[in-house]
Design a protein around this motif. Sequence first.
Motif, PDB file in Angstrom:
ATOM      1  N   ASP A 164      -9.087   5.205   3.219  1.00 21.45           N
ATOM      2  CA  ASP A 164      -8.116   4.725   4.195  1.00 21.45           C
ATOM      3  C   ASP A 164      -7.251   3.631   3.563  1.00 21.45           C
ATOM      4  N   PRO A 165      -5.912   3.742   3.668  1.00 19.27           N
ATOM      5  CA  PRO A 165      -5.074   2.721   3.024  1.00 19.27           C
ATOM      6  C   PRO A 165      -5.261   1.319   3.598  1.00 19.27           C
ATOM      7  N   ARG A 166      -5.778   1.209   4.823  1.00 19.01           N
ATOM      8  CA  ARG A 166      -6.035  -0.132   5.357  1.00 19.01           C
ATOM      9  C   ARG A 166      -7.075  -0.869   4.517  1.00 19.01           C
ATOM     10  N   GLU A 167      -7.969  -0.098   3.895  1.00 21.88           N
ATOM     11  CA  GLU A 167      -8.946  -0.738   3.005  1.00 21.88           C
ATOM     12  C   GLU A 167      -8.269  -1.304   1.765  1.00 21.88           C
ATOM     13  N   GLU A 168      -7.171  -0.654   1.342  1.00 19.99           N
ATOM     14  CA  GLU A 168      -6.415  -1.175   0.198  1.00 19.99           C
ATOM     15  C   GLU A 168      -5.832  -2.547   0.537  1.00 19.99           C
ATOM     16  N   VAL A 169      -5.325  -2.660   1.766  1.00 21.47           N
ATOM     17  CA  VAL A 169      -4.697  -3.920   2.184  1.00 21.47           C
ATOM     18  C   VAL A 169      -5.744  -5.020   2.319  1.00 21.47           C
ATOM     19  N   SER A 170      -6.873  -4.694   2.975  1.00 21.91           N
ATOM     20  CA  SER A 170      -7.871  -5.759   3.149  1.00 21.91           C
ATOM     21  C   SER A 170      -8.461  -6.154   1.799  1.00 21.91           C
ATOM     22  N   VAL A 203       1.741   4.039   8.832  1.00 26.12           N
ATOM     23  CA  VAL A 203       2.449   2.812   8.418  1.00 26.12           C
ATOM     24  C   VAL A 203       2.276   1.717   9.477  1.00 26.12           C
ATOM     25  N   LYS A 204       2.297   2.092  10.738  1.00 22.43           N
ATOM     26  CA  LYS A 204       2.093   1.117  11.818  1.00 22.43           C
ATOM     27  C   LYS A 204       0.702   0.479  11.715  1.00 22.43           C
ATOM     28  N   GLN A 205      -0.302   1.319  11.391  1.00 20.93           N
ATOM     29  CA  GLN A 205      -1.663   0.784  11.191  1.00 20.93           C
ATOM     30  C   GLN A 205      -1.665  -0.217  10.044  1.00 20.93           C
ATOM     31  N   LEU A 206      -0.953   0.135   8.983  1.00 23.94           N
ATOM     32  CA  LEU A 206      -0.898  -0.748   7.811  1.00 23.94           C
ATOM     33  C   LEU A 206      -0.197  -2.063   8.158  1.00 23.94           C
ATOM     34  N   GLU A 207       0.880  -1.974   8.932  1.00 19.08           N
ATOM     35  CA  GLU A 207       1.599  -3.195   9.335  1.00 19.08           C
ATOM     36  C   GLU A 207       0.665  -4.129  10.092  1.00 19.08           C
ATOM     37  N   ARG A 208      -0.157  -3.540  10.981  1.00 14.92           N
ATOM     38  CA  ARG A 208      -1.046  -4.372  11.805  1.00 14.92           C
ATOM     39  C   ARG A 208      -2.089  -5.104  10.975  1.00 14.92           C
ATOM     40  N   CYS A 209      -2.446  -4.562   9.809  1.00 14.20           N
ATOM     41  CA  CYS A 209      -3.452  -5.286   9.009  1.00 14.20           C
ATOM     42  C   CYS A 209      -2.802  -6.089   7.883  1.00 14.20           C
ATOM     43  N   SER A 232       0.852  -1.180   0.000  1.00 15.30           N
ATOM     44  CA  SER A 232       0.000   0.000   0.000  1.00 15.30           C
ATOM     45  C   SER A 232       0.892   1.235   0.000  1.00 15.30           C
ATOM     46  N   MET A 233       0.255   2.381   0.124  1.00 16.00           N
ATOM     47  CA  MET A 233       0.997   3.638   0.102  1.00 16.00           C
ATOM     48  C   MET A 233       0.422   4.547   1.193  1.00 16.00           C
ATOM     49  N   ALA A 234       1.300   5.226   1.905  1.00 17.02           N
ATOM     50  CA  ALA A 234       0.834   6.153   2.932  1.00 17.02           C
ATOM     51  C   ALA A 234       0.180   7.360   2.261  1.00 17.02           C
ATOM     52  N   LYS A 235      -0.819   7.920   2.939  1.00 18.71           N
ATOM     53  CA  LYS A 235      -1.558   9.044   2.357  1.00 18.71           C
ATOM     54  C   LYS A 235      -1.310  10.321   3.127  1.00 18.71           C
ATOM     55  N   THR A 236      -0.416  10.222   4.086  1.00 20.71           N
ATOM     56  CA  THR A 236      -0.062  11.375   4.914  1.00 20.71           C
ATOM     57  C   THR A 236       0.956  12.252   4.190  1.00 20.71           C
ATOM     58  N   ASP A 237       1.171  13.437   4.731  1.00 21.35           N
ATOM     59  CA  ASP A 237       2.246  14.309   4.266  1.00 21.35           C
ATOM     60  C   ASP A 237       3.556  13.668   4.750  1.00 21.35           C
TER      61      ASP A 237
END
Lengths: 348, 348
Positions: free
Chosen positions: A236-242, A43-49, A27-32
């Motif tokens: 939300d990038p977590r939706e990309e991962v799921s 990124v930590k949220q993304l790692e968890r999913c 995925s890709m972070a969407k933050t500045d």
Amino acid sequence: MKQRRISKSVNIGNVTIGGDAPIVVQSMAKTDTRDVKSTVRQVKQLERCGCQLVRVAVPDREAAEALGDIKKAICIPLIADIHFDHRLALAAIDAGVDGLRLNPGNIRDPQHIKKVVLAAKKRKIPIRIGVNAGSLPPTKDARKTTVERMVEATMHELDLLESLDFGLIKVSLKAFDVPETIEANRLIAKRIPYPIHLGITESGTPRRGAIRSAVGIGILLWEGIGDTIRVSLTGDPREEVSAGYEILKSLGLSRRGPTLISCPTCGRAEVDVVELASAVDKKLVRIEKPIKVAVMGCVVNGPGEAKNADVGIACGKGKGVIFRNGKQVCTVNENEFLSALMAEIDRL
Amino acid sequence: MKQRRISKSVNIGNVTIGGDAPIVVQSMAKTDTRDVKSTVRQVKQLERCGCQLVRVAVPDREAAEALGDIKKAICIPLIADIHFDHRLALAAIDAGVDGLRLNPGNIRDPQHIKKVVLAAKKRKIPIRIGVNAGSLPPTKDARKTTVERMVEATMHELDLLESLDFGLIKVSLKAFDVPETIEANRLIAKRIPYPIHLGITESGTPRRGAIRSAVGIGILLWEGIGDTIRVSLTGDPREEVSAGYEILKSLGLSRRGPTLISCPTCGRAEVDVVELASAVDKKLVRIEKPIKVAVMGCVVNGPGEAKNADVGIACGKGKGVIFRNGKQVCTVNENEFLSALMAEIDRL
């Protein structure tokens, strides 16, 4: 399903892409990117999913300088997304990123590309040639199709990288148009030995975009093409991962997390299947094991599907039969459906 | 994309399935069929979002008797979903339905099936042989795979219908497992001349289920197989219809309604793309025309995609450039992004 195309493999940090390695979800972070704290949090949220690789935008020097601090604070490999300015790629390499994405559509000076490649070679940092239908290099030949231009842009950059004896290459050819994306990837898959990153670009908001991505990525995976995937969603990038894992799981290419089998409900159901399935879906989020759970509203397919799942419930009027590993375990009342099902899941 | 398999066509009411007719999107009511008012209300909602055929469950005689009143109050053809009891099929025919779905897994007595077929023949009512992996007829041969059993159940029922000189046939072979569904449909597509209804059964809650359905239905459509689709989701049936159209649109097989191209946003964007794209998405719901709208966060792919769309915006810091039919129309400030974009859409 066609046998998977076996590509060369490359390592991005400790993650292998290509060869016979499992297909990687990124995925890709969407933050500045300059905001290290917010970026690391995301990124930590993304790692968890379950995100296995993360990319961040590097629009300016300040963003490039933030990469070192981000890299130190996260566990998964970090990829710098570079457009326009090759000096940002050099700065990203200096900051210690694990991979680069270069867009051949907007970094075109061969001398600039050469500088980046030599620096990447020294540090063994893979480069993705990331071609996008929305930002292709200009062409003088108006008869060329988008697909031809996508393939041509990839091959042109590839030749340059190979001429510098650089082989740590991944490619991606993304368009919003699904048939164009499929065609471009089919063509490139035959011509090169490198791993392929799949995605449908600018595919839209989560619900629409996940469907469009599932069709495009799903067809290519079915044809044996693709070594890593990114589902691009405006959300939300977590939706990309799921969404990425759902695509892989639907084709038996990943076993991460639970699979929910639930009937669409109809005039035959005598319980609220939508409510029950949604509640189960929410509870399953915390589970990482690859279990199959069935929530079924009636006797038509209920017992069949519930038996085939690891845990299942086949509901009737006010009563539900719970199954575990294909065997009927007990009959419960409607108010106990959710708790009884979750208790059986915990028992597994 | 493979050329579409050309099947015989059948008419369900005024809707043609198969042949070279456009692929039809259908759904199923989730109300209690005996509750005519709620069922009609839900079918009306489905009609408004483009549903072309609707099916209702007929679990008992009271439900069968309600079909006449439902039929009178709705515009799209009505299909009765029949399991277990062939007398409910006869009652549904009497009530004036436009089509029947019979499950060969639970109506097995040839004399019962014969009665239904003769009544359907008299009124020219098509029958779908609706095979489902969760409710297959029993087999004595434990070595048979699910796919073999699905194909066998279809062919067995088909032979019976053809022996009665009945040809108004559609078939469906659905499983939760995507590769099984694909394999079963590939096999049946080669063996029979009838139209095929596609679906992934019990595919789950809307987000997961739409992805799984998009992969399975998408791959089959890409292979030229499928004449009508139903996306089964544990949720509001309108989501089934919109998911169905998204699948078709992603492969260029339908042009109903708007298409939203929106970038996933990243650290390069200087405006809130997620908020803007979500707001545009909501506004587009009321539009039925096949327009393409692009919402892009930066200059990388922004101008390219915005130019290719009918209407687009490529955002920068506090400003956005609006495009219409490939031409730059104006530059607007951030607080006018949504209104300016919608004004251009209205102008089309």
